[in-house]
Scaffold this motif. Structure first.
Motif, short mmCIF file in Angstrom:
data_model
loop_
_atom_site.label_atom_id
_atom_site.label_comp_id
_atom_site.label_asym_id
_atom_site.label_seq_id
_atom_site.Cartn_x
_atom_site.Cartn_y
_atom_site.Cartn_z
N GLN A 148 9.01 -2.77 -1.18
CA GLN A 148 8.36 -1.92 -0.18
C GLN A 148 9.04 -2.12 1.17
OE1 GLN A 148 4.50 -3.50 0.57
NE2 GLN A 148 3.95 -2.04 2.18
N PHE A 149 9.52 -1.04 1.75
CA PHE A 149 10.08 -1.09 3.10
C PHE A 149 9.01 -0.55 4.05
CE2 PHE A 149 13.83 -1.29 0.50
CZ PHE A 149 14.68 -2.11 1.21
N ASP A 150 8.58 -1.38 4.99
CA ASP A 150 7.38 -1.02 5.75
C ASP A 150 7.25 -1.96 6.94
OD1 ASP A 150 4.75 -0.16 6.43
OD2 ASP A 150 4.21 0.06 4.31
N ALA A 151 6.63 -1.48 8.01
CA ALA A 151 6.25 -2.38 9.10
C ALA A 151 5.00 -3.16 8.73
CB ALA A 151 6.01 -1.58 10.38
N HIS A 152 4.25 -2.61 7.76
CA HIS A 152 2.91 -3.14 7.47
C HIS A 152 2.78 -3.60 6.03
CE1 HIS A 152 2.68 0.13 10.53
NE2 HIS A 152 2.18 -0.89 11.22
N LEU A 153 1.91 -4.56 5.82
CA LEU A 153 1.70 -5.09 4.48
C LEU A 153 0.90 -4.14 3.60
CD1 LEU A 153 0.87 -8.68 5.72
CD2 LEU A 153 2.83 -8.11 4.25
N ASP A 154 0.05 -3.30 4.21
CA ASP A 154 -0.84 -2.40 3.45
C ASP A 154 -1.62 -3.20 2.41
OD1 ASP A 154 0.38 -0.54 5.01
OD2 ASP A 154 1.30 0.59 3.38
N VAL A 185 9.37 -5.72 2.85
CA VAL A 185 10.50 -5.93 3.76
C VAL A 185 10.33 -5.15 5.06
CG1 VAL A 185 13.02 -5.83 3.94
CG2 VAL A 185 11.95 -5.95 1.68
N GLY A 186 10.59 -5.82 6.19
CA GLY A 186 10.55 -5.14 7.48
C GLY A 186 9.24 -5.33 8.21
N ILE A 187 8.41 -6.23 7.67
CA ILE A 187 7.05 -6.45 8.19
C ILE A 187 7.13 -7.00 9.62
CG2 ILE A 187 4.86 -7.64 7.78
CD1 ILE A 187 5.71 -5.62 5.52
N VAL A 207 7.41 -11.79 1.17
CA VAL A 207 7.28 -11.08 2.45
C VAL A 207 8.50 -11.40 3.30
CG1 VAL A 207 5.90 -10.82 4.54
CG2 VAL A 207 4.75 -11.14 2.32
N VAL A 208 9.25 -10.35 3.66
CA VAL A 208 10.44 -10.53 4.49
C VAL A 208 10.15 -9.91 5.86
CG1 VAL A 208 12.92 -10.12 4.70
CG2 VAL A 208 11.89 -10.37 2.43
N LEU A 209 9.79 -10.78 6.82
CA LEU A 209 9.52 -10.29 8.17
C LEU A 209 10.81 -9.73 8.78
CD1 LEU A 209 7.35 -13.33 9.39
CD2 LEU A 209 6.53 -11.15 8.44
#
Ligand SMILES: [Mn+2]
Length: 314
Positions: A148-154, A185-187, A207-209
């Protein structure tokens, strides 16, 4: 090449002007693009239901010659073979039933399952990020990884009777017995909250911040997965920096640049076998100018498709 060139506003928009094949019994393709025009899961501003149509329109500015695209940096043409042979098709939209998210989700799952039964790789045009879960569960039966590429964990808890918002999708996905692992990724940002992060880590998610991503965190996370394993990829457009995506309600500062995202997607396609993907959270109601967020979304999809097809050839 015969006939006049096709300009972006000439013709009926399917994704990349691909043949339109809504009857899945007739589907014979490598790639099947499906729209999921639902924003029933958006607690803040609605509008992502307009994205599948907008992404299709903007895709008509890409690969306009009908034979893929040329990457000047890599000195290489992508998607030429697939487009010339009509192996990319647009199967239309899942039957969305406004105000009835569970029934809409069932229809999304059925449509994607139909694509998989015909042996094509589904590419889902969201929709808000609640639409990923009904796509992923269509793969039931064969284990796969999800990236998942996202700013948020959802990864919001199921409370107050809420399970179908765009903040809940990846809690369903992480809990699915068919999902071998979830890499997020991208959190970044201050809206994820401690509880979501703690529970995502407790669930075993990688989780890859965003800072870790910039220090090679994605490569490390991918290295933990055996090469060639099946993988589904979900792209929230908000993984890109806020400045790049005005047409996205959940945009956050300190996000990826476009080349960072493109190369990250390329590395996933190189290491794992991508079996499907989606792009969510483009909101044309908020987009500006020529529709830059829709254009960037279509661009991301096309370049990722190019890398996936190139890897399949190798
Ligand atoms: Mn997001």
């Amino acid at each position: 090449m015969s006939g006049p060139p096709l300009f972006p506003l000439v013709g009926v928009p399917t994704f990349l002007r691909a043949p339109y094949q809504p009857d899945l019994d007739q589907l014979d393709a490598t790639i099947a693009v499906v729209g999921v025009p639902s924003d029933e899961g958006s607690p803040f501003l609605p509008g992502t239901r307009l994205a599948p149509r907008s992404l299709r329109e903007h895709s008509m500015r890409l690969c306009a010659g009908g034979a893929g695209y040329y990457d000047a940096g890599l000195r290489r043409t992508f998607l030429e073979r697939e487009m010339r042979a009509g192996r990319i098709v647009d199967v239309g939209d899942a039957a969305i039933l406004p105000t009835n998210a569970p029934a809409s989700f069932d229809n999304v799952t059925a449509k994607v399952r139909g694509i998989l039964e015909r042996g094509a790789l589904p590419v889902a045009l969201g929709g808000d990020h609640a639409t990923t879960w009904p796509v992923v569960r269509a793969f039931a039966g064969e284990p796969m990884h999800v990236v998942q590429f996202d700013a948020h964990l959802d990864f919001e808890p199921f409370e107050h009777g809420l399970e179908c918002t765009n903040g809940h999708g990846f809690r369903h996905i992480a809990a699915s017995p068919d999902v071998a692992g979830l890499t997020q990724v991208g959190i970044r940002g201050i809206r994820n909250g401690r509880r979501q992060l703690d529970e995502a880590l407790e669930a075993g998610n990688r989780v890859v911040l965003i800072d870790e991503f910039r220090e090679g965190g994605l490569a490390e996370a991918l290295a933990a997965i055996p090469a060639g394993e099946r993988c589904y990829v979900s792209i929230d457009i908000d993984v890109l920096d806020l400045s790049l995506v005005p047409g996205c309600v959940s945009a956050e500062p300190d996000g990826m640049s476009y080349p960072e995202l493109r190369d990250a997607l390329g590395s996933v396609a190189r290491h794992l076998r991508v079996v499907g993907f989606d792009l969510c959270e483009v909101n044309p109601m908020l987009d500006v100018g020529t529709g830059v967020t829709s254009y960037l979304g279509a661009h991301t999809i096309v370049e990722f498709l190019g890398r996936i097809c190139a890897e399949a050839e190798n």
